[in-house]
Design a protein around this motif. Structure first.
Motif, PDB file in Angstrom:
ATOM      1  N   LEU A 127       0.863  -1.164  -0.159  1.00 53.66           N
ATOM      2  CA  LEU A 127       0.105  -0.064   0.136  1.00 53.66           C
ATOM      3  C   LEU A 127       1.018   1.255   0.142  1.00 53.66           C
ATOM      4  O   LEU A 127       0.631   2.287  -0.830  1.00 53.66           O
ATOM      5  N   GLN A 128       2.002   1.164   0.703  1.00 57.92           N
ATOM      6  CA  GLN A 128       2.777   2.658   0.904  1.00 57.92           C
ATOM      7  C   GLN A 128       3.395   2.547  -0.591  1.00 57.92           C
ATOM      8  O   GLN A 128       3.678   3.689  -0.845  1.00 57.92           O
ATOM      9  N   ALA A 129       3.943   1.461  -1.108  1.00 50.51           N
ATOM     10  CA  ALA A 129       4.550   1.738  -2.306  1.00 50.51           C
ATOM     11  C   ALA A 129       3.701   2.014  -3.468  1.00 50.51           C
ATOM     12  O   ALA A 129       3.942   2.811  -4.394  1.00 50.51           O
ATOM     13  N   GLU A 148       6.926   1.799 -20.623  1.00 48.39           N
ATOM     14  CA  GLU A 148       8.503   2.136 -20.915  1.00 48.39           C
ATOM     15  C   GLU A 148       9.109   3.108 -20.121  1.00 48.39           C
ATOM     16  O   GLU A 148      10.100   2.917 -19.634  1.00 48.39           O
ATOM     17  N   ARG A 149       8.284   4.122 -19.825  1.00 48.59           N
ATOM     18  CA  ARG A 149       8.928   4.930 -18.909  1.00 48.59           C
ATOM     19  C   ARG A 149       8.933   4.494 -17.305  1.00 48.59           C
ATOM     20  O   ARG A 149       9.939   5.022 -16.745  1.00 48.59           O
ATOM     21  N   ALA A 150       7.814   3.785 -17.185  1.00 50.53           N
ATOM     22  CA  ALA A 150       8.156   3.069 -15.809  1.00 50.53           C
ATOM     23  C   ALA A 150       9.347   2.499 -15.585  1.00 50.53           C
ATOM     24  O   ALA A 150      10.000   2.327 -14.212  1.00 50.53           O
ATOM     25  N   GLN A 151      10.132   1.826 -16.598  1.00 51.36           N
ATOM     26  CA  GLN A 151      11.413   1.318 -16.339  1.00 51.36           C
ATOM     27  C   GLN A 151      12.386   2.045 -15.585  1.00 51.36           C
ATOM     28  O   GLN A 151      13.504   1.465 -15.118  1.00 51.36           O
ATOM     29  N   GLU A 163      11.956   5.485 -10.386  1.00 54.79           N
ATOM     30  CA  GLU A 163      12.519   4.720  -8.976  1.00 54.79           C
ATOM     31  C   GLU A 163      11.348   4.424  -8.115  1.00 54.79           C
ATOM     32  O   GLU A 163      11.134   3.246  -7.524  1.00 54.79           O
ATOM     33  N   ALA A 164      10.052   5.052  -8.224  1.00 53.41           N
ATOM     34  CA  ALA A 164       8.825   5.126  -7.648  1.00 53.41           C
ATOM     35  C   ALA A 164       8.195   3.698  -8.193  1.00 53.41           C
ATOM     36  O   ALA A 164       7.885   2.799  -7.388  1.00 53.41           O
ATOM     37  N   PHE A 170       4.092   5.280  -6.028  1.00 50.07           N
ATOM     38  CA  PHE A 170       3.964   4.885  -7.379  1.00 50.07           C
ATOM     39  C   PHE A 170       3.045   5.655  -7.986  1.00 50.07           C
ATOM     40  O   PHE A 170       3.101   6.524  -8.925  1.00 50.07           O
ATOM     41  N   GLN A 171       1.856   5.854  -7.300  1.00 51.72           N
ATOM     42  CA  GLN A 171       0.704   6.951  -7.722  1.00 51.72           C
ATOM     43  C   GLN A 171       0.961   8.449  -7.770  1.00 51.72           C
ATOM     44  O   GLN A 171       1.072   9.174  -8.792  1.00 51.72           O
ATOM     45  N   SER A 172       1.550   8.875  -6.600  1.00 50.16           N
ATOM     46  CA  SER A 172       1.913  10.144  -6.447  1.00 50.16           C
ATOM     47  C   SER A 172       3.055  10.587  -7.337  1.00 50.16           C
ATOM     48  O   SER A 172       3.263  11.859  -7.820  1.00 50.16           O
ATOM     49  N   GLU A 173       4.090   9.698  -7.342  1.00 43.41           N
ATOM     50  CA  GLU A 173       5.628  10.316  -7.833  1.00 43.41           C
ATOM     51  C   GLU A 173       5.615   9.874  -9.325  1.00 43.41           C
ATOM     52  O   GLU A 173       6.507  10.385 -10.067  1.00 43.41           O
ATOM     53  N   PHE A 174       4.638   8.890  -9.732  1.00 44.22           N
ATOM     54  CA  PHE A 174       4.970   8.547 -11.321  1.00 44.22           C
ATOM     55  C   PHE A 174       3.776   8.646 -11.926  1.00 44.22           C
ATOM     56  O   PHE A 174       3.566   9.257 -13.027  1.00 44.22           O
TER      57      PHE A 174
END
Length: 108
Positions: A23-25, A70-73, A76-77, A29-33
């Motif tokens: 949940l924390q990750a 692709e950008r997710a690769q 860091e988040a 992931f949602q807020s920073e990516f």
């Protein structure tokens, strides 16, 4: 006409990871990516009866979903979020399905 896509990503927790870790990750992931990514419409993270999870993500199009993946690769988040999950090392995309959205209904 471009068709909206629903992504269904099955999640099993990696060894030693807890639901709270996930949940924390997920929030990071949602807020920073994901927030602000082109084509991202929304997502829901659900716990299944068998103790696994399902990340249900709504996209404007398959092409946009692919571009964000692709950008997710390089994110860091995203890497932190993906590290919560147990993957088949020979098939990293196993358990991910993209489905065309045929129609939606909301409460009236």
């Amino acid at each position: 006409m471009v068709q909206k896509i629903i992504e269904l990503a099955q999640i099993r927790l990696a060894q030693g990871k807890t639901e709270q870790d996930l949940l924390q990750a997920s929030e990071t992931f949602q807020s920073e990516f994901l927030n602000g990514e082109d084509g991202f419409l929304g997502r829901d993270l659900v716990r299944r009866k068998d103790g696994t999870y399902l990340d249900v993500i709504r996209w404007e199009s398959q092409a946009q979903a692919d571009a964000v993946f692709e950008r997710a690769q390089d994110s860091e988040a995203a890497g932190q979020y993906f590290s919560m999950m147990a993957f088949d090392p020979d098939n990293m995309e196993a358990g991910v399905e993209h489905c065309p959205l045929l129609c939606s209904f909301n409460a009236s």
